[in-house]
Design a protein around this motif. Sequence first.
Motif, PDB file in Angstrom:
ATOM      1  N   LEU A 164       0.904  -1.305  -0.035  1.00 21.00           N
ATOM      2  CA  LEU A 164      -0.035  -0.043   0.249  1.00 21.00           C
ATOM      3  C   LEU A 164       1.418   1.235  -0.159  1.00 21.00           C
ATOM      4  N   ALA A 165       1.708   1.161   1.094  1.00 19.76           N
ATOM      5  CA  ALA A 165       2.386   2.425   0.694  1.00 19.76           C
ATOM      6  C   ALA A 165       3.220   2.740  -0.223  1.00 19.76           C
ATOM      7  N   SER A 166       4.041   1.336  -1.037  1.00 21.73           N
ATOM      8  CA  SER A 166       5.038   1.802  -2.097  1.00 21.73           C
ATOM      9  C   SER A 166       3.378   1.961  -3.444  1.00 21.73           C
ATOM     10  N   VAL A 167       2.740   2.270  -3.133  1.00 26.31           N
ATOM     11  CA  VAL A 167       1.856   2.179  -4.768  1.00 26.31           C
ATOM     12  C   VAL A 167       1.321   4.283  -3.812  1.00 26.31           C
ATOM     13  N   LEU A 168       1.304   4.234  -3.118  1.00 23.90           N
ATOM     14  CA  LEU A 168       0.503   5.757  -1.995  1.00 23.90           C
ATOM     15  C   LEU A 168       1.717   6.684  -2.191  1.00 23.90           C
ATOM     16  N   ILE A 169       2.637   6.337  -1.867  1.00 23.62           N
ATOM     17  CA  ILE A 169       3.520   7.159  -1.875  1.00 23.62           C
ATOM     18  C   ILE A 169       4.096   8.167  -2.926  1.00 23.62           C
ATOM     19  N   ALA A 170       4.276   7.474  -4.364  1.00 30.41           N
ATOM     20  CA  ALA A 170       3.731   8.532  -5.560  1.00 30.41           C
ATOM     21  C   ALA A 170       2.567   8.718  -5.737  1.00 30.41           C
ATOM     22  N   GLU A 171       1.311   9.260  -4.761  1.00 30.81           N
ATOM     23  CA  GLU A 171       0.553  10.404  -4.604  1.00 30.81           C
ATOM     24  C   GLU A 171      -0.832  10.165  -6.021  1.00 30.81           C
ATOM     25  N   PRO A 172      -0.992   9.016  -5.990  1.00 31.89           N
ATOM     26  CA  PRO A 172      -1.979   8.607  -6.984  1.00 31.89           C
ATOM     27  C   PRO A 172      -2.885  10.051  -6.536  1.00 31.89           C
TER      28      PRO A 172
END
Lengths: 290, 308
Positions: A164-172
């Motif tokens: 989850l963090a690895s996706v949310l980090i890119a602020e989609p």
Amino acid sequence: MTAPAAAATPPVFRLEEVAYTYPGEVNALSGLSLAIEEGDRVALLGATGSGKSTLLLLLDGLIFPAAGKVFTRGEPLTEARLQEEDDFRLRFRAECGLVFQNADHQLFNSTVEEELAFGPLQLGWAETRVRAAVATALADFRLERLRQRPPFRLSGGEKRRVALASVLIAEPRVLLLDEPSGGLDPRSIEETLTALGATDATPAAARRTLVFATHDLHMAAALARRVVLLSEDGRVAADGPAERLLADESLLATHNLLHRHAHQHAERWHAHPHRHGAEPGQGAADGRAC
Amino acid sequence: MPGEPPAAASPPATSTSPPSAPDSPPRRRPARDFLGRTLEEIRDFLEQAVFAEGIAAHPGLLQGFDARAKLVFGLGLATALALATHPAVPAAALLAALPVAAASALPLGLFWARLWPVTLGFTAVMALPAAFNVFRPGPELVRLWSCADGSGISLTRPGVLAALGLALRVCAIASWTSALALTTRRDRALDALRALGVPAAFRLVGLLAYRYLVLLCDLARAEHLARTSRTVRRRDADDRGWLAGRAGALLLRANAAGEAVHHAMTARGAGMDVRTPAPPPWRARDAALACAGVAAAVAVAACGGLRP
Ligand SMILES: Nc1ncnc2c1ncn2[C@@H]1O[C@H](COP(=O)(O)OP(=O)(O)O)[C@@H](O)[C@H]1O
Ligand SMILES: [Mg+2]
């Protein structure tokens, strides 16, 4: 084009009569039409095998329909465009993030830290910005202790957190989640909900378009404003406000999302509709929810 | 599954055996379940040595060099070894590999217990025929079989030397290649390949191959555990038959998982060319290492392989 020219902003996603068939003639989706507007929070409900994961892969431009069309903000989302038009690809990938059903498939870097940095690096962020974002994400998701660990050596819940963090980090701005509560204990589910801004804590989280697949009616109630129910043959069986559809027990029961069985609450046995547990295939540790 | 401590993978048979030897060494796993142990070992090795990059993250001699310099050095050394005709060249390279490996936190057991036996076995099959008089006439060392007319099959001195030379050469190349590869972080290795102009598609395949191997071992182990938990009695022969039977299905599953991993990379914006953090600047010692590799190749070539 059938879209009315007067529409102010085109929907984030629009699917027209989409069909998808896996090798071996498995029809995962057929004749599916759907529009998802900016800021929508959609729960995709449906029994196992109804095509929820397939639909999310289609929306994220990872697989492409055999028939029908997918549009993103009015533009066709096709394999050729994603491959050939670099700025379209970058724009689309920066806008949409997908958290996969199986975290083992999503995590492929050697350390948690690299896993977090991967997305932003691909999107061309400057390295100082990547480093700052990684530090923030490590703190936000309580991953500091694990930063140098290989992701596949973590526990199931930790893996999910990293995914989850690895996706949310890119602020989609558009977040697609496949079974976000699958195989998680109640506390981790609570944390996931918080991370996703169930309470609309930050303005960014409140504006975010959210599409998530789940069997978990509690999570659907907590996160979704709209429910899209997929039938077992991969069509839209129902589409409407979350409060109305989630209260419709007969509808949920026909689609295998509820079952009744007796159980005990503080020494009293009673029966009430009961949600299904985790999907199979998540490892033996998952077990049933109750 | 991968998250569990390794102890959980040991077969449940331990609990049913009589608790008669409380003072026996506790770390020894029961010598049964050969397949389970082997799968676990292969996976652990891949994880530790290759994927987890435990060795590459360790401080050490080779870890201190730039990946591009190591790649040039490795290519130079391999060229020198390939051109060398005198057996002293590979022998010296092999001997030199040992202290370098030790100074780079590489377990030496990796060499003599895993790498060399495999390399030697493989080379023997290829090189052994060269040792016989049929291919290399010369002074006889051992006569293996005589015909009535006085001819026969024997090991010859030049033949044995040639076979030994080949085995030494292959061992030396394998040792240096693994020492250099295991001390290099994966993203840096990708940079190095990019710097040498290796096309993006090949680099992507290399990156996926790492993950693919680990997935394959994971799946094999998970299936083996699933089977073990459903079987009362196990025998290694059954196990081997089972693995052979499952090999095709496992490859298909690993393939599907590999596809999912590729999806995951694409979903986060990776095009054909995976971006990595900028490599650190090139230093004097990196230049020296690269030059040493090139110099070795040039020197051996110039001296005609340093003919014996
Ligand atoms: N890789 C695949 N190959 C073949 N069939 C698949 C594959 N993935 C999913 N399916 C099939 O497609 C249908 C929809 O699957 P999926 O989208 O995963 O459903 P859900 O996520 O709702 O459980 C199912 O019948 C499933 O068996
Ligand atoms: Mg699914």
